[in-house]
Design an enzyme around this catalytic site. Sequence first.
Site, short mmCIF file in Angstrom:
data_model
loop_
_atom_site.label_atom_id
_atom_site.label_comp_id
_atom_site.label_asym_id
_atom_site.label_seq_id
_atom_site.Cartn_x
_atom_site.Cartn_y
_atom_site.Cartn_z
N CYS A 145 -10.88 3.53 -16.51
CA CYS A 145 -11.39 4.76 -17.03
C CYS A 145 -11.00 4.86 -18.57
O CYS A 145 -11.66 5.16 -19.32
CB CYS A 145 -10.89 5.98 -16.16
N1 NDP Z 1 -9.45 7.73 -9.99
C1 NDP Z 1 -10.14 7.07 -11.39
O1 NDP Z 1 -10.31 8.03 -12.07
C2 NDP Z 1 -10.62 5.82 -11.28
C3 NDP Z 1 -10.35 4.91 -10.50
N2 NDP Z 1 -10.57 3.59 -10.63
C4 NDP Z 1 -10.32 2.73 -9.50
O2 NDP Z 1 -11.14 2.82 -8.61
C5 NDP Z 1 -10.19 2.37 -7.15
C6 NDP Z 1 -10.15 3.67 -6.27
O3 NDP Z 1 -9.59 4.46 -7.08
P1 NDP Z 1 -9.10 6.10 -6.28
O4 NDP Z 1 -10.46 6.59 -5.77
O5 NDP Z 1 -8.56 6.79 -7.65
O6 NDP Z 1 -8.00 5.64 -5.50
P2 NDP Z 1 -7.69 6.56 -4.21
O7 NDP Z 1 -6.22 6.51 -3.98
O8 NDP Z 1 -8.11 8.09 -4.41
O9 NDP Z 1 -8.42 6.05 -2.76
C7 NDP Z 1 -8.10 4.83 -2.51
C8 NDP Z 1 -8.97 4.20 -1.37
O10 NDP Z 1 -8.73 3.06 -0.94
C9 NDP Z 1 -8.39 3.17 0.51
N3 NDP Z 1 -7.43 1.99 0.70
C10 NDP Z 1 -6.05 2.39 0.48
N4 NDP Z 1 -5.24 1.30 0.71
C11 NDP Z 1 -6.14 0.31 1.37
C12 NDP Z 1 -6.02 -0.87 1.91
N5 NDP Z 1 -4.75 -1.45 1.91
N6 NDP Z 1 -7.15 -1.67 2.39
C13 NDP Z 1 -8.46 -1.04 2.24
N7 NDP Z 1 -8.60 0.18 1.89
C14 NDP Z 1 -7.46 0.86 1.24
C15 NDP Z 1 -8.09 4.48 0.95
O11 NDP Z 1 -8.35 4.60 2.08
P3 NDP Z 1 -7.42 5.82 3.08
O12 NDP Z 1 -7.60 7.14 2.28
O13 NDP Z 1 -8.10 5.67 4.19
O14 NDP Z 1 -6.01 5.26 2.98
C16 NDP Z 1 -9.05 5.12 -0.30
O15 NDP Z 1 -10.48 5.19 0.37
C17 NDP Z 1 -9.09 1.86 -7.98
O16 NDP Z 1 -8.95 0.42 -8.01
C18 NDP Z 1 -8.95 2.57 -9.29
O17 NDP Z 1 -8.05 1.95 -9.93
C19 NDP Z 1 -11.44 3.02 -11.74
C20 NDP Z 1 -11.54 4.16 -12.80
C21 NDP Z 1 -11.07 5.71 -12.64
C1 X2W Z 2 -3.71 9.65 -14.52
C2 X2W Z 2 -3.60 8.10 -14.07
O1 X2W Z 2 -2.63 7.71 -13.58
N1 X2W Z 2 -4.48 7.23 -14.59
C3 X2W Z 2 -4.48 5.86 -14.15
C4 X2W Z 2 -5.86 5.26 -14.33
C5 X2W Z 2 -5.97 4.07 -13.57
C6 X2W Z 2 -7.63 3.70 -13.60
O2 X2W Z 2 -8.52 4.50 -13.63
O3 X2W Z 2 -8.06 2.51 -13.78
P1 X2W Z 2 -7.66 1.29 -13.07
O4 X2W Z 2 -9.00 1.07 -12.34
O5 X2W Z 2 -7.46 0.18 -13.98
O6 X2W Z 2 -6.42 1.61 -12.29
C7 X2W Z 2 -3.48 5.24 -14.94
O7 X2W Z 2 -3.31 5.54 -16.04
O8 X2W Z 2 -2.96 4.07 -14.49
#
Ligand code: NDP
Ligand code: X2W
EC number: 1.2.1.38
Length: 333
Positions: A145
Site C-alpha cells: 500500500c
Molecule cells: N490492509 C491493507 O491495507 C493491505 C494489505 N495488503 C496485504 O494483503 C494481505 C491481507 O491483508 P489484510 O486483509 O490487511 O490482513 P487481515 O489480517 O485483515 O486478514 C488476513 C486474512 O488471512 C487469513 N489467514 C490468516 N492466517 C492464515 C493462514 N495461516 N492461512 C490461511 N489464511 C490465513 C485470515 O483468516 P481468519 O480471519 O479466518 O483468521 C484473514 O482472512 C496481506 O498480505 C497484506 O500485507 C496489501 C496492501 C494493503
Molecule cells: C499501518 C500498517 O501497519 N501498515 C502496514 C502496511 C502493510 C501493507 O499493506 O503492505 P504489505 O502487503 O507489504 O504488508 C505496514 O506498515 O507494515
Amino acid sequence: MGIRVAVAGASGYAGGELLRLIAGHPELDLVAATAHTQAGTPVSVVHPQLTGLDLTLGATDAATLGDADLVFLALPHGQSAALAAQLPGGVKIVDLGADFRLRDAALWERYYGGAHAGTWTYGLPELPGQRAAIAASDRVANTGCYAATITLALAPLIAAGVADPADIVVVASSGTSGAGRSAKVNLLGSEVMGDLSTYKTGAHQHVPEIKQATGADSLSMTPVLAPMPRGILATVTARPIGRTHPREVLQAAYADEPFVHVLPEGQWPHTAATVGSNSCHLQATVDVDSGRIIVVSALDNLGKGAAAQAVQCANIMLGIPETAGLSVFGVAP
Ligand SMILES: NC(=O)C1=CN([C@@H]2O[C@H](COP(=O)(O)OP(=O)(O)OC[C@H]3O[C@@H](n4cnc5c(N)ncnc54)[C@H](OP(=O)(O)O)[C@@H]3O)[C@@H](O)[C@H]2O)C=CC1
Ligand SMILES: CC(=O)N[C@@H](CCC(=O)OP(=O)(O)O)C(=O)O
C-alpha cells in the site's frame, strides 16, 4: 454467468473490500470466499457492511478455490506460495501479499523472513510497460500500500531525470486498517485515538519494493500510524536535477490514466477524498527554501493500495475494461 472469481483471506480487511468490489462488478461472479480461523462463518457476520451477500466462508484450500477462473489471495505474508502451487495451472492469480513482489531473494528474506518464493509480474499498471506485462500474465503480485502511494509519486520524476535517485526522503501516514484485522495492543482504539507515532522507523519492508519499482538508489522512509481507519498520505521529497517543474512531469505521465489525478494547482491531496475509490491524488511543488521537489500523494490503502488495484489488474488480465467495477470517486465526508 460471468467470469468466476474467488477470494482467499476473505475475512480480512483487504478480502472484505475485494468481496464488496466483486459484488458490484458487472462481469465477475463470486464463487468462493475462504478464511482460516473463521471458515464456516457467514460473510455477513464477519463483515456486517456486506449484509445481503449470502455466502459462508470456506476453507482456504485448492478444492474450494480451484474451480474459479481467477483467484485473489489476501493472506498474510508467506502463505500465498504454497496455496498458489496447489491451484490448477489454468487459474489466474492476483496475490495481494508480498510473497512475489521482489526480484531480489536476499532482500525478501531480510525484510520478510523465510525463503523467497519467486517473482511475479508487478501489479502497478501505471508504470511504463506494466499494463502490457499484466495483460500477458497469469500471475500478478499486487503492490504494497505504501509502495503504490510512493511509487506513483516518484517513478515519473526519476524516469524523466528530474529527481536525484540517490536523495529521496519520504514521510507517510497510514490508517490502522493497513495493519490488518488481527488484534494488536498498539492498534486498540484507546491507544490509537488521539495519537500519532512512527513505527518500523528506518526499516520498512516497502523500501526495497519502492526502489525496485522506481529506480531509486537511496530512499529514507518514515511511516506514521494515524488515528483513522483508512488512507495513506505520503510526502515525498527529492533533490532536483535541472529546473523542470515536477508537476509538469506528473501531468504528462498521468494525462491518460483513469485513476491517477494530478490535482489543479493550489489543491493538495486529502486521504478522505480517495476513500472507497481506486484513485490516487497527487500534487507537486518546489520548496521555496531548500529547492527540493515535494510531491504529496494520497490513496485508500484498501482501494488503490490493495483490493481495488487488484481488481484493476484482474480486469487487465481477463481482457475486460480496466475500469470495470471500480470507482474513480471517493465517499467523503
Ligand atoms: N490492509 C491493507 O491495507 C493491505 C494489505 N495488503 C496485504 O494483503 C494481505 C491481507 O491483508 P489484510 O486483509 O490487511 O490482513 P487481515 O489480517 O485483515 O486478514 C488476513 C486474512 O488471512 C487469513 N489467514 C490468516 N492466517 C492464515 C493462514 N495461516 N492461512 C490461511 N489464511 C490465513 C485470515 O483468516 P481468519 O480471519 O479466518 O483468521 C484473514 O482472512 C496481506 O498480505 C497484506 O500485507 C496489501 C496492501 C494493503
Ligand atoms: C499501518 C500498517 O501497519 N501498515 C502496514 C502496511 C502493510 C501493507 O499493506 O503492505 P504489505 O502487503 O507489504 O504488508 C505496514 O506498515 O507494515
